[in-house]
Design a protein around this motif. Sequence first.
Motif: not given
Length: 136
Positions: A23, A75-82, A85, A91
């Motif tokens: 990441g 772009s690799g921050d899954k919590a931010y994307a969740a 979105e 995302t």
Amino acid sequence: MKRTLVLIGSMLVILTFVTACGGKSAFPKASDNVAVAEDDFDAHGWKGKVAITFEGDKIVKVQYDELNKKGDLKSGDKAYAAQMEPAAGVTPAEAGEQLAASLVKTQDVSKVDTVTGATEITARFKELAEKALSSR
């Protein structure tokens, strides 16, 4: 015993890959065929960065992302994307990919359309792309 050694070796390879690619930013440095620009950290702790690669005068590749102070990519921050979105319909990774593809296709920052749900990301991308292009 052989199985244990193979497992340990495999784990070391995976660990090396994760450490190298975990990441963190993989942006190229500015050169004759790559223009790079970045801005300052915003109030949320992110800064944008763009790298535009050329063949002659043609834009052939664009990389865009935002980084935190540790160098982790948004772009690799899954919590931010969740979180983004459901509210925005996109995302950070998808927005960056769409913007990059649009600049390669249009070859003109002013012709890059705003990504629906990612107005701030689009504005930051366009500003940095202009800055990178003007430094070339």
